[in-house]
Write a protein that holds these residues in place. Structure first.
Motif, PDB file in Angstrom:
ATOM      1  N   GLU B 246     -44.366 -74.268  26.463  1.00  0.00           N
ATOM      2  CA  GLU B 246     -44.720 -73.894  25.100  1.00  0.00           C
ATOM      3  C   GLU B 246     -46.182 -73.483  25.045  1.00  0.00           C
ATOM      4  O   GLU B 246     -47.018 -74.032  25.751  1.00  0.00           O
ATOM      5  N   LEU B 253     -49.577 -76.334  17.128  1.00  0.00           N
ATOM      6  CA  LEU B 253     -48.808 -77.087  18.115  1.00  0.00           C
ATOM      7  C   LEU B 253     -48.769 -78.560  17.725  1.00  0.00           C
ATOM      8  O   LEU B 253     -47.743 -79.219  17.795  1.00  0.00           O
ATOM      9  N   TYR B 254     -49.907 -79.052  17.288  1.00  0.00           N
ATOM     10  CA  TYR B 254     -49.979 -80.464  16.936  1.00  0.00           C
ATOM     11  C   TYR B 254     -49.142 -80.762  15.693  1.00  0.00           C
ATOM     12  O   TYR B 254     -48.452 -81.769  15.614  1.00  0.00           O
ATOM     13  N   PRO B 257     -44.587 -79.135  16.953  1.00  0.00           N
ATOM     14  CA  PRO B 257     -44.181 -78.659  18.268  1.00  0.00           C
ATOM     15  C   PRO B 257     -42.778 -78.059  18.188  1.00  0.00           C
ATOM     16  O   PRO B 257     -41.985 -78.442  17.328  1.00  0.00           O
ATOM     17  N   ARG B 258     -42.500 -77.114  19.063  1.00  0.00           N
ATOM     18  CA  ARG B 258     -41.175 -76.499  19.064  1.00  0.00           C
ATOM     19  C   ARG B 258     -40.362 -76.889  20.287  1.00  0.00           C
ATOM     20  O   ARG B 258     -39.164 -76.776  20.298  1.00  0.00           O
ATOM     21  N   THR B 262     -42.830 -81.184  24.341  1.00  0.00           N
ATOM     22  CA  THR B 262     -44.079 -81.325  23.587  1.00  0.00           C
ATOM     23  C   THR B 262     -43.942 -82.417  22.538  1.00  0.00           C
ATOM     24  O   THR B 262     -44.833 -83.258  22.364  1.00  0.00           O
ATOM     25  N   LEU B 263     -42.802 -82.407  21.866  1.00  0.00           N
ATOM     26  CA  LEU B 263     -42.547 -83.435  20.852  1.00  0.00           C
ATOM     27  C   LEU B 263     -42.571 -84.826  21.488  1.00  0.00           C
ATOM     28  O   LEU B 263     -43.191 -85.755  20.967  1.00  0.00           O
ATOM     29  N   ARG B 324     -46.214 -67.856  18.462  1.00  0.00           N
ATOM     30  CA  ARG B 324     -46.166 -68.833  19.532  1.00  0.00           C
ATOM     31  C   ARG B 324     -45.005 -68.508  20.459  1.00  0.00           C
ATOM     32  O   ARG B 324     -44.104 -67.760  20.094  1.00  0.00           O
TER      33      ARG B 324
END
Lengths: 357, 355
Positions: B246, B253-254, B257-258, B262-263, B324
């Motif tokens: 990602e 992002l913070y 998240p996608r 990341t999550l 993104r």
């Protein structure tokens, strides 16, 4: 990941231990080291006080977090409690029985108090199978031969390494850091200690597996009524796991409190600095960092240890050491600002006209 | 990201292997990105994600058995008038020597290993300055070294010290000052604050932000600490098993998240405030590069994994009007499954409910 609620209707007892009972108590522990003096080979030796009059009590089923930077003495403290290093002064009591600190550490003591170190790759023999590393302490501590393997299976299961037979024959390099740290914890628990001292148990692990190990420690603490000390430099993880938090600076405990109070409402300038230094994306907007002198190293040994770096330091701070002052509910701090404020409150609450000063 | 660009570094389809033949392990896999001038790109990932290998590979500092097996890396040097584009992968050792320190410099995690233990700090500065600028006089070099130490809040007397006489934070400051000595266009920092205390980390990060505004260099900052990146970086790239999974502007992002990894990564850091609750982190262990699962490398640990994830590896593709990019089947238009609400755009979620 279920925590046993502390106010369980049935009073939890294991091996005759009651939740909340003081298992290991340290009073005014001191450890001095002699270091090379400055100015050549024959210069007078310097004395370093690594742990300076630290008192603490580890209770069954509770986690005490010790937070501090490197050099604050937190690791030396854990080794003093494990009796790997002999204290220069102070006393230790295990379940109310004073320990003779001049004698050598007995196997019986090691059986009750176990230490888990930071780097599992360094603390487990790389050329031995995991099973052998696990079984050795069991043999030393007198587990009957026919029960050794069963116990090894049991502890591996308790740290969620299942099925256990899959792990016993592996070499450490075949496991990931998180798995190996679980083995390390399993080894510490295999002899059924009452106290577990964990020195930075998650700092060498990958970020994504840290919480798993932290949750495991908390579960074990609750399930076996372990009295646990969790040493860390990561304040957020201390907040996550601890029932009590103590902040160390230059060998001394400068602030301590139950629950999250030390981190949520710190009163000591050092704790405030520490907490405000942690990256916190939720508070990007009002981030204001207290100015401290970055080049000020070395501690003030006369007064408050933190005074050379403290933005609020007064003359008094440089010359005399502040007392540990209790604020409320076991929240206390070692700072003149707090001491003064507490005194003022006490004075103003005194009934009738009081003659001040 | 945007087309009207002024890039300093262009990387496309970059691959790094460790070992050759059947035993080869791909540590960096098909990494493509562009870094704009004076931007800060954060690279986040766990150990083994390939983030450090990427840094070594891009700067051609990789040692055997690491081999660059494919891709292009171009560095843009100089400004408008004498701008040129240099192919870093085709460059000779001599050409690389000429641009190191001057156009691209690297700060590693352990400053103690980077500094020669039997040399005074001043001598190290002197050498860097002398090598790249023969005409500079000795006194001018000394003045410049003093000035550089001033930039990172160190007193000039440190020049007369040996590395072991400095604290960890001071040594890392020295490394940063040296990296900036010749005003490079690009600085790469690999976990520069990981070995330091939080207080020192905070001070260094604050200094870095100030220096970046003054000097305008581009920065690639590599760390496992996502929250630190949110403060420092313009954009963040998250790596897993050698790939970018990602990439998005830091705050975006913070906030949302996608990618499930990341999550999970964000859920692995206990918060500093709010109610204490049990968190789970990411189940399982980081992948073994020698034995990567088929399909998406994250699928064995992913709570949202579908059948397709086990079969095909998702491409890094733009989503949300190219704001993104993410490599996850959940966001693929051809996949009918609904995107879980925690991985969805917040306003889109509302619109979906309304409609």
């Amino acid at each position: 990941m279920n925590q046993i609620p502390a106010n369980d209707a049935v009073v939890a007892t294991t091996n005759g231990i009651t939740r909340g009972e003081v298992i290991l108590e340290a009073t005014d522990l001191v450890r001095r080291f002699t270091a090379k003096g400055e100015g050549g080979l024959f210069a007078p030796k310097k004395t370093l006080v690594a742990v300076d009059r630290v008192s603490l009590a580890l209770r069954a089923g509770e986690v005490v977090a010790i937070v501090g930077e490197s050099g604050s003495g937190k690791s030396v403290l854990s080794r003093l409690l494990a009796r790997i290093i002999t204290p220069s002064a102070g006393t230790l009591a295990l379940r109310g029985t004073p320990i003779d600190l001049r004698s050598r550490r007995t196997t019986a003591y090691a059986n009750e108090v176990q230490l888990v170190l930071q780097d599992p790759f360094a603390s487990i023999n790389p050329v031995r199978r995991v099973g052998r590393s696990l079984e050795r302490p069991l043999r030393i501590h007198g587990t009957p031969k026919d029960q050794v393997q069963a116990r090894a299976y049991e502890v591996l299961e308790s740290v969620s390494l299942t099925p256990p037979q899959q792990y016993l024959d592996r070499f450490p390099h075949e496991l990931s850091g998180g798995q190996l740290q679980r083995v390390n914890i399993a080894r510490g628990l295999s002899v059924r200690p009452k106290v577990l001292l964990a020195d930075e148990p998650i700092s060498m692990l990958d970020v994504s597996v840290r919480l798993g190990v932290l949750n495991l420690l908390r579960e074990l603490c609750d399930a076996h009524l372990l009295a646990m000390m969790y040493i860390t430099h990561d304040i957020a993880s201390a907040r996550y796991i601890a029932d009590e938090t103590a902040v160390m600076y230059a060998g001394q405990v400068v602030e301590r409190g139950r629950g999250t109070v030390v981190i949520d409402a710190p009163v000591h300038p050092y704790t405030q600095l520490l907490v405000s230094s942690v990256p916190d994306p939720d508070q990007l907007t009002h981030q204001e960092h207290r100015a401290t002198t970055a080049n000020a190293v070395g501690f003030n040994l006369e007064g408050c240890r933190f005074s050379p770096r403290c933005p609020h330091a007064t003359e008094l701070c440089h010359t005399s050491e502040p007392p540990m002052v209790e604020l409320e509910d076991g929240h206390s701090a070692k700072c003149w600002l707090v001491a003064d404020a507490a005194q003022r409150t006490a004075v103003s609450m005194r009934p009738g006209p009081s003659s001040e000063g | 990201m945007t087309t009207s660009s002024n890039p300093v570094l262009e990387v496309s389809h970059f691959n790094v292997d460790y070992g050759v033949g059947a035993a080869a392990v791909r540590a960096v896999d098909n990494v493509t990105f562009t870094l704009e001038r004076a931007h800060v790109l954060g690279v986040a990932g766990e150990s083994g994600s390939g983030k450090s290998t990427l840094a070594y590979g891009l700067t051609r500092l990789l040692r055997a058995p690491g081999i660059i097996t494919g891709g292009d890396v171009h560095l843009h040097l100089g400004t408008d008038a004498d701008a040129r584009r240099m192919d870093l992968l085709a460059a000779s050792e001599a050409e690389l020597r000429a641009i190191r320190w001057k156009h691209i410099s690297v700060v590693m995690q352990s400053a103690l290993n980077a500094l020669n233990p039997v040399r005074k700090i001043g001598k190290e500065f002197d050498e860097v300055l002398k090598t790249h600028n023969r005409s500079m006089s000795k006194s001018a070099r000394k003045d410049r070294a003093r000035e550089l130490l001033g930039l990172v809040n160190l007193t000039p007397d440190r020049l007369e010290r040996y590395p072991h006489e400095l604290s960890g934070g001071q040594r890392q400051r020295v490394m940063i000052a040296m990296a900036l000595a010749l005003q490079p266009e690009l600085v790469i920092m690999d976990e520069p604050t990981t070995a330091l205390d939080v207080v020192t980390q905070r001070e260094i990060v604050a200094e870095l932000q100030k220096l970046r505004q003054e000097l305008g260099f581009a920065l690639i900052f590599i760390t496992h600490d996502l929250s630190l990146l949110v403060e420092l970086a313009d954009e963040i790239m998250v790596m897993y098993a050698g790939r970018i999974v990602e990439r998005a502007p830091a705050l975006e992002l913070y906030r949302g998240p996608r990618h499930p990894y990341t999550l999970g990564l964000m859920g692995s850091f206990p918060p500093l405030h709010g109610e204490r609750k049990v968190m789970t982190g990411i189940p399982g262990s980081p992948p073994n590069l020698k034995d990567l699962p088929g399909g998406c490398a994250f699928h064995p640990r992913c709570p949202y994994a579908m059948e397709r994830c086990t079969l095909e590896d998702p491409m890094l593709s733009p989503i949300e009007d190219g704001q993104r990019t993410v490599a996850c089947w959940l966001h693929d238009p051809s996949v009918s499954a609904a995107v879980p609400v925690e991985l969805r755009r917040k306003d889109a979620a509302l619109a979906g409910e309304a409609g």
